[in-house]
Design a protein around this motif. Sequence first.
Motif, PDB file in Angstrom:
ATOM      1  N   MET A   1      15.397  19.744  12.941  1.00 56.79           N
ATOM      2  CA  MET A   1      14.882  18.582  13.657  1.00 56.79           C
ATOM      3  C   MET A   1      13.985  17.769  12.722  1.00 56.79           C
ATOM      4  O   MET A   1      13.081  18.320  12.087  1.00 56.79           O
ATOM      5  CB  MET A   1      14.083  19.032  14.890  1.00 56.79           C
ATOM      6  CG  MET A   1      13.595  17.891  15.770  1.00 56.79           C
ATOM      7  SD  MET A   1      12.576  18.482  17.166  1.00 56.79           S
ATOM      8  CE  MET A   1      13.760  19.486  18.048  1.00 56.79           C
ATOM      9  N   GLN A   2      14.257  16.485  12.612  1.00 54.17           N
ATOM     10  CA  GLN A   2      13.489  15.624  11.717  1.00 54.17           C
ATOM     11  C   GLN A   2      12.043  15.527  12.178  1.00 54.17           C
ATOM     12  O   GLN A   2      11.768  15.327  13.353  1.00 54.17           O
ATOM     13  CB  GLN A   2      14.100  14.229  11.686  1.00 54.17           C
ATOM     14  CG  GLN A   2      13.399  13.260  10.736  1.00 54.17           C
ATOM     15  CD  GLN A   2      13.960  11.854  10.840  1.00 54.17           C
ATOM     16  OE1 GLN A   2      14.570  11.493  11.844  1.00 54.17           O
ATOM     17  NE2 GLN A   2      13.751  11.064   9.792  1.00 54.17           N
ATOM     18  N   PRO A   3      11.091  15.698  11.251  1.00 52.39           N
ATOM     19  CA  PRO A   3       9.681  15.529  11.646  1.00 52.39           C
ATOM     20  C   PRO A   3       9.442  14.118  12.186  1.00 52.39           C
ATOM     21  O   PRO A   3      10.066  13.151  11.750  1.00 52.39           O
ATOM     22  CB  PRO A   3       8.921  15.768  10.339  1.00 52.39           C
ATOM     23  CG  PRO A   3       9.854  16.541   9.475  1.00 52.39           C
ATOM     24  CD  PRO A   3      11.221  16.072   9.827  1.00 52.39           C
ATOM     25  N   VAL A   4       8.524  14.033  13.148  1.00 51.26           N
ATOM     26  CA  VAL A   4       8.128  12.756  13.730  1.00 51.26           C
ATOM     27  C   VAL A   4       6.639  12.575  13.503  1.00 51.26           C
ATOM     28  O   VAL A   4       5.850  13.504  13.709  1.00 51.26           O
ATOM     29  CB  VAL A   4       8.433  12.705  15.242  1.00 51.26           C
ATOM     30  CG1 VAL A   4       7.885  11.420  15.862  1.00 51.26           C
ATOM     31  CG2 VAL A   4       9.931  12.809  15.491  1.00 51.26           C
ATOM     32  N   ILE A   5       6.253  11.381  13.085  1.00 48.90           N
ATOM     33  CA  ILE A   5       4.842  11.067  12.885  1.00 48.90           C
ATOM     34  C   ILE A   5       4.498   9.834  13.696  1.00 48.90           C
ATOM     35  O   ILE A   5       5.162   8.796  13.586  1.00 48.90           O
ATOM     36  CB  ILE A   5       4.526  10.819  11.400  1.00 48.90           C
ATOM     37  CG1 ILE A   5       4.726  12.103  10.597  1.00 48.90           C
ATOM     38  CG2 ILE A   5       3.099  10.311  11.227  1.00 48.90           C
ATOM     39  CD1 ILE A   5       4.509  11.935   9.119  1.00 48.90           C
ATOM     40  N   ILE A   6       3.486   9.960  14.551  1.00 47.28           N
ATOM     41  CA  ILE A   6       2.929   8.798  15.240  1.00 47.28           C
ATOM     42  C   ILE A   6       1.725   8.382  14.417  1.00 47.28           C
ATOM     43  O   ILE A   6       0.747   9.132  14.306  1.00 47.28           O
ATOM     44  CB  ILE A   6       2.537   9.119  16.694  1.00 47.28           C
ATOM     45  CG1 ILE A   6       3.766   9.644  17.464  1.00 47.28           C
ATOM     46  CG2 ILE A   6       2.006   7.865  17.386  1.00 47.28           C
ATOM     47  CD1 ILE A   6       3.858  11.124  17.562  1.00 47.28           C
ATOM     48  N   ASP A   7       1.809   7.204  13.813  1.00 44.09           N
ATOM     49  CA  ASP A   7       0.855   6.802  12.790  1.00 44.09           C
ATOM     50  C   ASP A   7      -0.030   5.652  13.276  1.00 44.09           C
ATOM     51  O   ASP A   7       0.402   4.806  14.061  1.00 44.09           O
ATOM     52  CB  ASP A   7       1.607   6.369  11.526  1.00 44.09           C
ATOM     53  CG  ASP A   7       0.693   6.241  10.319  1.00 44.09           C
ATOM     54  OD1 ASP A   7      -0.237   7.054  10.192  1.00 44.09           O
ATOM     55  OD2 ASP A   7       0.914   5.324   9.509  1.00 44.09           O
ATOM     56  N   GLY A   8      -1.268   5.650  12.813  1.00 44.68           N
ATOM     57  CA  GLY A   8      -2.194   4.570  13.145  1.00 44.68           C
ATOM     58  C   GLY A   8      -2.551   4.516  14.614  1.00 44.68           C
ATOM     59  O   GLY A   8      -2.854   3.451  15.152  1.00 44.68           O
ATOM     60  N   VAL A   9      -2.557   5.678  15.263  1.00 44.28           N
ATOM     61  CA  VAL A   9      -2.734   5.745  16.705  1.00 44.28           C
ATOM     62  C   VAL A   9      -4.119   6.296  17.052  1.00 44.28           C
ATOM     63  O   VAL A   9      -4.691   7.106  16.314  1.00 44.28           O
ATOM     64  CB  VAL A   9      -1.628   6.629  17.335  1.00 44.28           C
ATOM     65  CG1 VAL A   9      -1.830   8.113  16.980  1.00 44.28           C
ATOM     66  CG2 VAL A   9      -1.543   6.439  18.832  1.00 44.28           C
TER      67      VAL A   9
ATOM     68  N   ILE B   1       6.509   6.429  13.711  1.00 43.59           N
ATOM     69  CA  ILE B   1       6.346   5.539  14.861  1.00 43.59           C
ATOM     70  C   ILE B   1       4.996   4.861  14.739  1.00 43.59           C
ATOM     71  O   ILE B   1       3.971   5.536  14.568  1.00 43.59           O
ATOM     72  CB  ILE B   1       6.451   6.325  16.182  1.00 43.59           C
ATOM     73  CG1 ILE B   1       7.858   6.932  16.314  1.00 43.59           C
ATOM     74  CG2 ILE B   1       6.117   5.444  17.374  1.00 43.59           C
ATOM     75  CD1 ILE B   1       7.997   7.899  17.459  1.00 43.59           C
ATOM     76  N   ASP B   2       4.993   3.547  14.828  1.00 40.22           N
ATOM     77  CA  ASP B   2       3.751   2.786  14.696  1.00 40.22           C
ATOM     78  C   ASP B   2       2.939   2.920  15.983  1.00 40.22           C
ATOM     79  O   ASP B   2       3.377   2.505  17.054  1.00 40.22           O
ATOM     80  CB  ASP B   2       4.074   1.320  14.416  1.00 40.22           C
ATOM     81  CG  ASP B   2       2.814   0.475  14.194  1.00 40.22           C
ATOM     82  OD1 ASP B   2       1.717   1.057  14.084  1.00 40.22           O
ATOM     83  OD2 ASP B   2       2.942  -0.770  14.139  1.00 40.22           O
ATOM     84  N   GLY B   3       1.742   3.500  15.859  1.00 40.05           N
ATOM     85  CA  GLY B   3       0.888   3.690  17.024  1.00 40.05           C
ATOM     86  C   GLY B   3      -0.229   2.679  17.139  1.00 40.05           C
ATOM     87  O   GLY B   3      -1.155   2.869  17.952  1.00 40.05           O
ATOM     88  N   THR B   4      -0.145   1.595  16.377  1.00 43.28           N
ATOM     89  CA  THR B   4      -1.217   0.607  16.387  1.00 43.28           C
ATOM     90  C   THR B   4      -1.440   0.054  17.795  1.00 43.28           C
ATOM     91  O   THR B   4      -0.488  -0.361  18.472  1.00 43.28           O
ATOM     92  CB  THR B   4      -0.877  -0.556  15.430  1.00 43.28           C
ATOM     93  OG1 THR B   4      -0.626  -0.025  14.120  1.00 43.28           O
ATOM     94  CG2 THR B   4      -2.015  -1.556  15.375  1.00 43.28           C
ATOM     95  N   GLY B   5      -2.694   0.064  18.242  1.00 41.25           N
ATOM     96  CA  GLY B   5      -3.026  -0.450  19.567  1.00 41.25           C
ATOM     97  C   GLY B   5      -2.655   0.480  20.704  1.00 41.25           C
ATOM     98  O   GLY B   5      -2.765   0.104  21.874  1.00 41.25           O
ATOM     99  N   ARG B   6      -2.283   1.689  20.354  1.00 44.37           N
ATOM    100  CA  ARG B   6      -1.832   2.647  21.365  1.00 44.37           C
ATOM    101  C   ARG B   6      -2.701   3.910  21.305  1.00 44.37           C
ATOM    102  O   ARG B   6      -3.443   4.111  20.354  1.00 44.37           O
ATOM    103  CB  ARG B   6      -0.358   3.002  21.141  1.00 44.37           C
ATOM    104  CG  ARG B   6       0.563   1.796  21.239  1.00 44.37           C
ATOM    105  CD  ARG B   6       1.958   2.111  20.698  1.00 44.37           C
ATOM    106  NE  ARG B   6       2.859   0.983  20.856  1.00 44.37           N
ATOM    107  CZ  ARG B   6       2.958  -0.018  20.007  1.00 44.37           C
ATOM    108  NH1 ARG B   6       2.193  -0.049  18.920  1.00 44.37           N
ATOM    109  NH2 ARG B   6       3.814  -0.996  20.221  1.00 44.37           N
ATOM    110  N   THR B   7      -2.552   4.741  22.340  1.00 42.25           N
ATOM    111  CA  THR B   7      -3.287   6.005  22.405  1.00 42.25           C
ATOM    112  C   THR B   7      -2.304   7.138  22.613  1.00 42.25           C
ATOM    113  O   THR B   7      -1.384   7.026  23.438  1.00 42.25           O
ATOM    114  CB  THR B   7      -4.316   5.989  23.548  1.00 42.25           C
ATOM    115  OG1 THR B   7      -5.207   4.885  23.371  1.00 42.25           O
ATOM    116  CG2 THR B   7      -5.125   7.283  23.585  1.00 42.25           C
ATOM    117  N   LEU B   8      -2.494   8.219  21.866  1.00 40.39           N
ATOM    118  CA  LEU B   8      -1.665   9.409  22.022  1.00 40.39           C
ATOM    119  C   LEU B   8      -2.446  10.455  22.798  1.00 40.39           C
ATOM    120  O   LEU B   8      -3.572  10.812  22.434  1.00 40.39           O
ATOM    121  CB  LEU B   8      -1.258   9.958  20.661  1.00 40.39           C
ATOM    122  CG  LEU B   8      -0.182  11.046  20.680  1.00 40.39           C
ATOM    123  CD1 LEU B   8       1.154  10.486  21.169  1.00 40.39           C
ATOM    124  CD2 LEU B   8      -0.014  11.673  19.297  1.00 40.39           C
TER     125      LEU B   8
END
Length: 421
Positions: free
Chosen positions: A1-9, A48-55
């Motif tokens: 499974m390809q790693p996933v990164i949520i960045d700038g979040v 995945i660009d997390g700018t302006g978002r919350t994880l």
Amino acid sequence: MQPVIIDGVRIFDGTSVPGIGSVECADGVITRVDTDPGSRPPSSAEVIDGTGRTLLPGLIDAHTHVFGAESNLQQALAFGVTTELDMFMGPPEDTRALCRLAGERHDLADLRSAGLLASAPGGHPAVTMPTLPTVAGPGQADAFVAARQAEGAHFIKIMVDDGVNHGRSLPALEPATVTALADAARRRGLLSVAHVSAVWSARRALDSGVDVLTHLPLEAALDDAFVRRAAEARRVVIPTLAMLEVSAPRSATGVTRSLADGPRIAAFLSDHARAAITEGREGLCVEHPLPAHRFRHALSSVARLHRAGVPVLAGTDANHRPGRACPVVHGAGLHAELALLVEAGLTPAEALTAATAAPAARFGLSDRGVIAPGRRADLVLVAGDPTTDITATRSIEAVWRGGVRFDREAYRERVASRTAA
């Protein structure tokens, strides 16, 4: 499974916001949490660009009734609820099968269940369910708990209710029996959860040593002495404010009933679920309100409990299913619960903890509820900042369960096509 990164979040880790950063997931678990602005993601990962978002950690609804319906667990996941704690379901073989299925499939919320609950002979709800096993006295408590554990129950649900809120006057479990059930559960390593319907039943559950109280009285707020004792005894409360709000008199409007008005929620609801939210009256925990019943009493109780340090968990008592028009529906109802917890005095961040880290810790779900390396990649990405505006939890952009992204758009299209048909 390809790693996933949520960045700038913005990262809410279950208890606080450590900062803006990136979260990496691989093979179903969180592998890295980084708030170093100079870090660079590996080239092999999907970013995945997390700018302006919350994880957020995947949300946990600490009080539901699934009724064996896969559709409830899929709807829950569409709204970011990655785990449900079911407080009464049967028959046991069906409950085990659904828990097993939910553990295997990534398009359903995961599930833990109490299975069959303990009630008095001729009491609520046994009076309408002749095949439901009952507990006639303390001497039967250990056998009851042993049977539930053998059936796969993850915790023990105890009904402390005389039926008055349902227009009846029925036998209730005696104090010694409730104590024996709580003690039997504790000996077997299981949490005990008491359904309380009024001030007297809340006191009985507290006196009997039950670990968790669910629901709150509507006829009066819990007094300072009760709250102090609950704090000293390290009890936990699941108030189910969403259910209490629609059960109280003059509940034609309110936070829960208004859920279907907003497009962030309504687009993912079937026609039946929308109608249940706005008009439904089935499955309420109070079917016959008394003159003294007021929702503000429940809000006041939550405020007092929270100030005293009693852990308050987010649970809805969702018991909608196709053909049953309960106004508290799976998944969506938790977003009303979060808003009502804030109305009761919790900060938005504290309300989020009540739906993530706190229920995971209290119910022994040590693999989830927190964004940290090694935890399950149960995650919810939302637009905005729910730590300052709790309604931002409704602006869901992505949901992962065990690292697998749930296709919310496909789910929305299926709901729309069924509605059109």
